[in-house]
Design a protein around this motif. Structure first.
Motif, PDB file in Angstrom:
ATOM      1  N   ARG A 262       0.829  -1.289   0.056  1.00 16.54           N
ATOM      2  CA  ARG A 262      -0.070  -0.014  -0.158  1.00 16.54           C
ATOM      3  C   ARG A 262       0.769   1.138   0.022  1.00 16.54           C
ATOM      4  O   ARG A 262       0.827   2.313  -0.754  1.00 16.54           O
ATOM      5  CB  ARG A 262      -0.863  -0.053   1.276  1.00 16.54           C
ATOM      6  CG  ARG A 262      -1.959   1.214   1.280  1.00 16.54           C
ATOM      7  CD  ARG A 262      -2.723   1.062   2.622  1.00 16.54           C
ATOM      8  NE  ARG A 262      -3.777   0.042   2.111  1.00 16.54           N
ATOM      9  CZ  ARG A 262      -4.806   0.296   1.434  1.00 16.54           C
ATOM     10  NH1 ARG A 262      -5.276   1.593   1.062  1.00 16.54           N
ATOM     11  NH2 ARG A 262      -5.764  -0.427   1.351  1.00 16.54           N
TER      12      ARG A 262
ATOM     13  N   VAL B 214       1.036   4.130  -3.054  1.00 20.49           N
ATOM     14  CA  VAL B 214       0.370   5.402  -2.666  1.00 20.49           C
ATOM     15  C   VAL B 214       1.773   6.241  -3.331  1.00 20.49           C
ATOM     16  O   VAL B 214       1.580   7.149  -3.973  1.00 20.49           O
ATOM     17  CB  VAL B 214       0.377   5.704  -1.480  1.00 20.49           C
ATOM     18  CG1 VAL B 214       0.373   7.295  -1.047  1.00 20.49           C
ATOM     19  CG2 VAL B 214      -0.924   5.078  -0.739  1.00 20.49           C
TER      20      VAL B 214
ATOM     21  N   ALA C 142       1.593   6.402  -7.160  1.00 19.13           N
ATOM     22  CA  ALA C 142       0.679   7.053  -7.551  1.00 19.13           C
ATOM     23  C   ALA C 142       1.037   8.862  -7.495  1.00 19.13           C
ATOM     24  O   ALA C 142       1.102   9.117  -8.575  1.00 19.13           O
ATOM     25  CB  ALA C 142      -0.733   6.664  -6.807  1.00 19.13           C
ATOM     26  N   GLY C 143       1.713   8.949  -6.585  1.00 14.23           N
ATOM     27  CA  GLY C 143       2.398  10.426  -6.443  1.00 14.23           C
ATOM     28  C   GLY C 143       3.063  10.627  -7.354  1.00 14.23           C
ATOM     29  O   GLY C 143       3.424  11.871  -7.952  1.00 14.23           O
TER      30      GLY C 143
ATOM     31  N   ARG D  42       1.872  11.205 -10.961  1.00 14.27           N
ATOM     32  CA  ARG D  42       1.303  12.462 -11.217  1.00 14.27           C
ATOM     33  C   ARG D  42       2.284  13.506 -11.437  1.00 14.27           C
ATOM     34  O   ARG D  42       1.991  14.781 -11.692  1.00 14.27           O
ATOM     35  CB  ARG D  42       0.306  12.877  -9.970  1.00 14.27           C
ATOM     36  CG  ARG D  42      -0.880  11.947  -9.920  1.00 14.27           C
ATOM     37  CD  ARG D  42      -1.842  12.513  -9.033  1.00 14.27           C
ATOM     38  NE  ARG D  42      -2.859  11.816  -9.185  1.00 14.27           N
ATOM     39  CZ  ARG D  42      -3.965  11.541  -9.824  1.00 14.27           C
ATOM     40  NH1 ARG D  42      -4.054  12.342 -10.788  1.00 14.27           N
ATOM     41  NH2 ARG D  42      -5.080  10.996  -9.579  1.00 14.27           N
TER      42      ARG D  42
ATOM     43  N   CYS E 224      -4.188  -3.710  -8.868  1.00 18.86           N
ATOM     44  CA  CYS E 224      -4.788  -2.560  -9.602  1.00 18.86           C
ATOM     45  C   CYS E 224      -5.505  -3.345 -10.883  1.00 18.86           C
ATOM     46  O   CYS E 224      -6.406  -2.875 -11.549  1.00 18.86           O
ATOM     47  CB  CYS E 224      -3.774  -1.764 -10.104  1.00 18.86           C
ATOM     48  SG  CYS E 224      -2.875  -0.972  -8.688  1.00 18.86           S
TER      49      CYS E 224
ATOM     50  N   ALA F 122      -2.295   6.782 -12.139  1.00 16.28           N
ATOM     51  CA  ALA F 122      -2.486   7.139 -10.707  1.00 16.28           C
ATOM     52  C   ALA F 122      -3.819   7.035 -10.301  1.00 16.28           C
ATOM     53  O   ALA F 122      -4.037   6.510  -8.844  1.00 16.28           O
ATOM     54  CB  ALA F 122      -1.959   8.677 -10.656  1.00 16.28           C
ATOM     55  N   GLU F 123      -4.633   7.393 -10.856  1.00 16.97           N
ATOM     56  CA  GLU F 123      -6.256   7.272 -10.524  1.00 16.97           C
ATOM     57  C   GLU F 123      -6.758   5.982 -10.338  1.00 16.97           C
ATOM     58  O   GLU F 123      -7.468   5.473  -9.533  1.00 16.97           O
ATOM     59  CB  GLU F 123      -7.034   7.879 -11.429  1.00 16.97           C
ATOM     60  CG  GLU F 123      -8.559   8.000 -11.245  1.00 16.97           C
ATOM     61  CD  GLU F 123      -9.533   8.725 -12.196  1.00 16.97           C
ATOM     62  OE1 GLU F 123     -10.615   8.848 -12.041  1.00 16.97           O
ATOM     63  OE2 GLU F 123      -8.907   9.446 -13.379  1.00 16.97           O
TER      64      GLU F 123
ATOM     65  N   GLU G 278      -5.129   4.723  -7.054  1.00 16.65           N
ATOM     66  CA  GLU G 278      -6.027   5.322  -5.832  1.00 16.65           C
ATOM     67  C   GLU G 278      -7.465   4.620  -5.863  1.00 16.65           C
ATOM     68  O   GLU G 278      -7.746   4.268  -4.760  1.00 16.65           O
ATOM     69  CB  GLU G 278      -6.138   6.604  -6.132  1.00 16.65           C
ATOM     70  CG  GLU G 278      -4.625   7.505  -6.023  1.00 16.65           C
ATOM     71  CD  GLU G 278      -4.788   9.142  -6.598  1.00 16.65           C
ATOM     72  OE1 GLU G 278      -3.935   9.440  -6.573  1.00 16.65           O
ATOM     73  OE2 GLU G 278      -5.836   9.141  -7.394  1.00 16.65           O
ATOM     74  N   ASN G 279      -7.882   4.090  -6.784  1.00 21.26           N
ATOM     75  CA  ASN G 279      -9.198   3.601  -6.956  1.00 21.26           C
ATOM     76  C   ASN G 279      -9.208   2.319  -6.465  1.00 21.26           C
ATOM     77  O   ASN G 279     -10.025   1.611  -5.664  1.00 21.26           O
ATOM     78  CB  ASN G 279      -9.860   3.510  -8.289  1.00 21.26           C
ATOM     79  CG  ASN G 279     -10.529   4.998  -8.777  1.00 21.26           C
ATOM     80  OD1 ASN G 279     -10.789   5.502  -7.768  1.00 21.26           O
ATOM     81  ND2 ASN G 279     -10.521   5.037 -10.118  1.00 21.26           N
TER      82      ASN G 279
ATOM     83  N   LEU H 291      -6.741   1.214  -4.288  1.00 18.78           N
ATOM     84  CA  LEU H 291      -6.504   1.396  -2.773  1.00 18.78           C
ATOM     85  C   LEU H 291      -7.888   1.736  -2.116  1.00 18.78           C
ATOM     86  O   LEU H 291      -8.040   1.351  -0.693  1.00 18.78           O
ATOM     87  CB  LEU H 291      -5.445   2.293  -2.607  1.00 18.78           C
ATOM     88  CG  LEU H 291      -3.914   2.024  -3.162  1.00 18.78           C
ATOM     89  CD1 LEU H 291      -3.015   3.163  -2.924  1.00 18.78           C
ATOM     90  CD2 LEU H 291      -3.336   0.685  -2.445  1.00 18.78           C
ATOM     91  N   ALA H 292      -8.796   2.357  -2.787  1.00 17.29           N
ATOM     92  CA  ALA H 292      -9.984   2.812  -2.152  1.00 17.29           C
ATOM     93  C   ALA H 292     -11.089   1.712  -2.282  1.00 17.29           C
ATOM     94  O   ALA H 292     -12.224   1.835  -1.797  1.00 17.29           O
ATOM     95  CB  ALA H 292     -10.472   4.042  -2.692  1.00 17.29           C
TER      96      ALA H 292
END
Length: 532
Positions: free
Chosen positions: A447, A451, A454-455, A458, A498, A520-521, A524-525, A527-528
């Motif tokens: 995780r 994260v 993803a950062g 971007r 992912c 990246a999106e 994030e999706n 991980l959510a």
């Protein structure tokens, strides 16, 4: 120089072509006069059912050997590929897939060409199936000549060899009887008469044979003693003697067949020699297996058809699957399709960088008869599948939105092969990938790394957003920074969390075409918990 390369090529079609050339020399030394007869490559077809993936495999592989022979001899020796349909065989059972099957019950054991066509389009069931075969072969552009066993028997083409088989009746029996059980030996005959009264193919013992008169005598179904000539289509041969007789009568120089024929091949050859022929070069290939390693069977329905394969991949990939290691048992199921597609294009990309020696061993030489195309799609099939998954694409137009950003000059019009692959990818994903997706939750280490990834994605500069190598290096760096002992585990985690799968193509290439911000999106999706 080119001929020398072909003489030394280790590709199996060239190996077989050299054996055929050697066979021609043996014939010459033995004083056999071929006249102007071409070199005959044969394939056989049983028309009781529709042509299938094995039919395609046998014809495409035989064509590869023929093309290798033509190249080896610089086209100076005429060749011909013939396809022989065993349509004089008796119908053993009524297929459940035909219209009104009960109406065909009265025609059991009658030659397939004497059975009415249940589809109502041809003069017989055999003629209908033969037409389906020819349409099937024509759709792939095969160059062949079609022969019907019914015509070969009834027009007299086989007469001389049938009379010779009658003369050599005892010799043929001496070959066949040791291979049979005691009960079968008591009634066996290489000749199967067609009943004058019922029209059925009879498996009955001979009461007498008269080579001088060219006749056989047997008891008909009603017990009446009958004498008929062996010529003119009044009899046919049992399938093993028929195999050898066909080789002799048609002058076959090469034939390949499945491993299920291997034990019988010496019988075919001995009978061919008894009838005065020279047995052809023979090539035995392994049969396809299903996902569980079991033999594929039409009756079991545990394989995939040509139509199935071509719904998800180009024909060239199916040709490659047949070219690769034909003497090794291979599993034939839907999972092999994407890998085979990408292997085809890898071979194609390599071909134009190779010297002539390497090209002669490259599968695409044999798939395209020495003239493979030069265009290579800029995106792999595996990458397209991942793109469909990430974008939830329902048609290829959505994929082209990403492709054109990655390759600005690419369009469906200038890249029709890629356009076709995009269509295949959407279809394959919907049918096979999507139903089996399984997302998992990341570990704490995974995780944190995701994260971070993803950062960093971007923050990728504009110039590097479509640079697959740079993006791959970035992803590696994240894995190292988060102390993954094995970076393979890091990439596996990306795919499983992912994309819901355990592996895929280079993730940097995926990011380059899908987009760093979009990836990246996606992370994030995931991980959510919004993807599963």
């Amino acid at each position: 120089m080119t001929e020398e390369i072909y003489l030394k090529s280790k590709a199996w079609p060239f190996e077989q072509a050299r054996l055929i050339l050697k066979r021609l020399d043996i014939e010459k030394r033995r004083g056999i006069d071929r006249g102007d007869r071409p070199v005959i490559f044969e394939t056989g077809y049983g028309p009781s059912g529709l042509p299938h993936i094995g039919t395609f495999g046998e014809v495409v592989r035989t064509t590869m050997v023929r093309n290798a022979f033509i190249a080896l001899t610089e086209g100076k020796i005429e060749t011909k590929l013939i396809c022989v349909s065993d349509d004089l065989d008796g119908m053993r059972k009524v297929p459940s897939t035909v219209p009104n099957p009960e109406k065909l019950e009265a025609y059991l054991q009658k030659p397939l060409t004497d059975v009415p066509d249940p589809f109502g389009t041809h003069e017989s069931y055999g003629a209908h199936m033969n037409a389906r075969l020819r349409t099937f072969l024509d759709s792939f552009g095969f160059d062949y000549e079609f022969f019907s066993a019914t015509d070969l028997y009834r027009t007299g083409r086989y007469d001389d060899y049938l009379l010779r088989a009658l003369e050599k009746f005892d010799d043929i029996m001496a070959v066949m009887l040791p291979t049979l059980g005691e009960e079968r030996r008591a009634t066996y005959s290489p000749f199967l008469p067609i009943s004058p009264s019922t029209g059925r193919v009879l498996y009955v013992p001979m009461k007498s044979v008269d080579a001088k008169a060219g006749t056989i005598t047997f008891d008909d179904e009603d017990g009446t003693e009958v004498t008929v000539s062996v010529t003119g289509g009044q009899v046919k041969l049992q399938w093993k003697p028929d195999f050898g007789m066909r080789w002799a009568a048609l002058g076959v120089d090469f034939e390949m067949f499945g491993k299920d024929h291997q034990d019988n091949a010496p019988l075919y050859s001995r009978i061919c020699k008894i009838l005065g022929g020279e047995p052809p070069v023979q090539y035995v290939y392994e049969l396809f297996l299903d996902e569980k390693g079991e033999k594929i069977s039409k009756s079991k329905g545990n394989g995939i058809s040509v139509e199935d394969w071509l719904a998800y991949a180009p024909q060239e990939s199916l040709s490659l699957f047949n070219f690769a290691k034909p003497r090794a048992a291979k599993k034939l199921y839907f999972d092999v399709i994407p890998k085979t597609v990408d292997e085809y294009f890898q071979h194609l990309a390599g071909y134009h960088k190779q010297d002539e020696k390497a090209q002669a061993n490259n599968p695409v030489w044999h798939i395209h008869n020495g003239n493979p195309p030069k265009h290579i799609p800029p995106v792999t099939f595996a990458l397209l599948l991942n793109l469909v998954s990430a974008a939830n694409a329902s048609d290829r137009d959505i994929l082209w939105g990403f492709i054109e950003r990655y390759e600005p000059e690419a369009t469906p019009e200038t890249n029709p092969v890629l356009d076709q692959l995009a269509d295949f990818a959407v279809r394959y994903y919907q049918d096979f990938v999507k139903p089996n997706k399984s997302y998992r939750d990341p570990s704490d280490q995974e995780r944190a790394a995701l994260v971070d990834l993803a950062g960093r994605l971007r923050e990728v500069e504009e110039a590097e957003k479509t640079d697959g190598e740079a993006l791959q290096t970035l992803i590696f760096s994240v894995g190292k920074d988060h102390e993954f002992e094995n970076l393979r585990d890091w990439f596996k985690a990306i795919y499983e969390v992912c994309l819901g799968q355990s592996q895929g193509p280079r993730f940097g290439s995926f990011v380059a075409i899908y987009g760093p911000d979009e990836t990246a999106e996606l992370i994030e999706n995931a991980l959510a918990g919004k993807l599963g």
